[in-house]
Design an enzyme around this catalytic site. Structure first.
Site, PDB file in Angstrom:
ATOM      1  N   ASP A 129      -6.616  19.147 -14.698  1.00  0.00           N
ATOM      2  CA  ASP A 129      -6.936  17.821 -15.216  1.00  0.00           C
ATOM      3  C   ASP A 129      -6.445  17.798 -16.666  1.00  0.00           C
ATOM      4  OD1 ASP A 129      -8.108  15.601 -16.412  1.00  0.00           O
ATOM      5  OD2 ASP A 129      -9.977  15.768 -15.280  1.00  0.00           O
ATOM      6  N   ARG A 177       0.849  -1.193   0.000  1.00  0.00           N
ATOM      7  CA  ARG A 177       0.000   0.000   0.000  1.00  0.00           C
ATOM      8  C   ARG A 177       0.883   1.240   0.000  1.00  0.00           C
ATOM      9  NH1 ARG A 177      -1.045   2.252   4.494  1.00  0.00           N
ATOM     10  NH2 ARG A 177      -1.415   0.329   5.652  1.00  0.00           N
ATOM     11  N   LYS A 182      -7.455   6.543 -19.542  1.00  0.00           N
ATOM     12  CA  LYS A 182      -7.725   7.056 -20.873  1.00  0.00           C
ATOM     13  C   LYS A 182      -6.474   6.975 -21.759  1.00  0.00           C
ATOM     14  CE  LYS A 182     -11.780   8.136 -19.052  1.00  0.00           C
ATOM     15  NZ  LYS A 182     -11.637   8.113 -17.596  1.00  0.00           N
ATOM     16  N   TYR A 188     -16.046  17.178 -16.022  1.00  0.00           N
ATOM     17  CA  TYR A 188     -16.503  15.789 -16.070  1.00  0.00           C
ATOM     18  C   TYR A 188     -17.524  15.520 -14.967  1.00  0.00           C
ATOM     19  CZ  TYR A 188     -16.156  10.778 -14.988  1.00  0.00           C
ATOM     20  OH  TYR A 188     -16.432   9.475 -14.677  1.00  0.00           O
TER      21      TYR A 188
END
Length: 385
Positions: free
Chosen positions: A175, A51, A200, A103
């Site tokens: 972004d 982690r 993406k 978004y």
């Protein structure tokens, strides 16, 4: 020549990367492990628990930092997990100024999750930086920008906003999912934080979900790393490997995305049944000159509105497509079509959507790297029907 001095197309392949120390593997191995042997409590080779850090994820984070011209990269389980970490820098009473057509998932996270913890969000059209300054006060701690924006392709002047953020001493995050570092480098233009849905274009093959942050400042990186480690929203080693592999072909894929995007935007703009096409490469697109200055090219994302169309007409068009796939997401090698009002932006109230241009008849395309003639023929037959 050191690896830091490499040009972008070389950095996608070599940036931040070194042969594996164990056997000299050229690609970082997938370290599918949760924990690591220690010789004494705290005595390990830089990795204690996955982690906190994993060698495959670290290789990806180094690559992310390199291609964005940053110093520190952080990889998360999704783009929204990356945004979540940024918002956890804030405290109740803090305010955020954000793009008004961002978004839908970002909007949902802002309004449905963080607003209930006392963080205030202002959504404004940012094509003119003056509109942002009107919303800034002593409580403002963050400006959040998408450029090009999703799905209206609005262009925001990153350098102008960065000067505004510096003037008021607040964080500025961009972004960069639509543009990718192939087209623009927000950190070089003054942003503090770059975010990606690496699902993406960075991954590029529609086979992984992953998010990323890149920063230059060590203190900010340390704060974000603490949040990431404490919250646990990390990606696994296999996903890290897939995105790292995707980055190695980012430059060649983006070149074709841009070429195909230009051809399709021009085709749609001349089509007698199309009312409006949104693509930053058009000379009459709002802030086109800004896009020319801060972007290398104009990308493969396009939105359009058919003439006299309503909700049902738009649905019929996307259902008739055969080469374009009707699906969520974007940025893969295959072309995708979406209907923002019922898909990516369905979580935004209709009234708010339509204020920013996201009308029921709007269709969004993610133009892939297929033969562009096949894509144009597909659009032709779907629109004609």
């Amino acid at each position: 020549m050191g690896k830091k001095a490499l040009k972008f197309n070389s950095k996608t392949i070599h940036g931040g990367q070194f042969p594996d120390k164990a056997y000299g593997a050229v690609m970082p191995p997938i370290y599918q492990t949760s924990t690591y042997a220690q010789t004494t409590p705290g005595g390990h080779k830089g990795f204690g628990y996955s982690r906190s850090a994993n060698p495959t994820r670290t290789a990806l984070e180094n690559a992310l930092a390199s291609i964005e011209n940053g110093n520190y990269g952080l990889a998360f389980g999704s783009g929204l997990a990356a945004i979540d970490a940024v918002l956890k820098l804030l405290k109740p009473g803090d305010e955020v100024v954000s793009t008004n057509d961002l978004y839908g998932g970002s909007y949902r996270l802002f309004k449905r999750i963080f607003e209930q913890y006392g963080i205030v969000f202002h959504f404004v059209g940012m094509q003119n930086a003056a509109a942002i300054e009107e919303r800034i006060n002593k409580n403002t701690k963050l400006i959040w920008v998408e450029t090009p924006s999703n799905p209206m392709m609005n262009i925001i002047d990153i350098k102008a906003v960065s000067q505004l953020a510096r003037k008021h001493g607040i964080w500025f995050a961009v972004d960069n999912t639509f543009a990718t570092p192939y087209l623009q480098l927000p950190l070089d233009l003054g942003a503090d934080i770059v975010m990606h849905s690496a699902t993406k274009y960075l991954g590029g093959h529609s086979d992984v979900v992953l998010g990323a942050l890149v920063v230059k400042d060590k203190e900010l990186a340390d704060q974000l790393y603490f949040i990431q480690n404490a919250s646990g929203a990390v990606c696994g080693p296999m996903d890290s490997f897939l995105v790292l592999r995707g980055i190695k072909t980012l430059h060649v894929r983006m070149q074709r995305h841009c070429e195909n995007g230009r051809a399709i935007a021009e085709y749609l703009s001349k089509h007698p049944k199309i009312e409006k096409v949104y693509w930053p490469g058009f000379a009459d697109h709002p802030n086109h000159e800004v896009a020319k200055n801060q972007m290398k090219d104009f990308g493969g994302m396009i939105s359009f509105v058919p003439k006299g169309a309503d909700y049902n007409t738009a649905i019929k068009i996307v259902e008739k497509l055969e080469v374009f796939t009707l699906a969520e997401s974007l940025g893969g090698v295959e072309s995708l079509a979406g209907h923002p009002a019922s898909m990516t932006h369905a979580s935004i109230p209709k009234e708010e959507r339509e204020k920013s241009g996201v009308v029921d008849s709007l269709i969004r395309l993610s133009v892939g790297i297929e033969d562009v003639d096949d894509l144009i023929e597909d659009l032709k037959q779907a629109i004609q029907q």
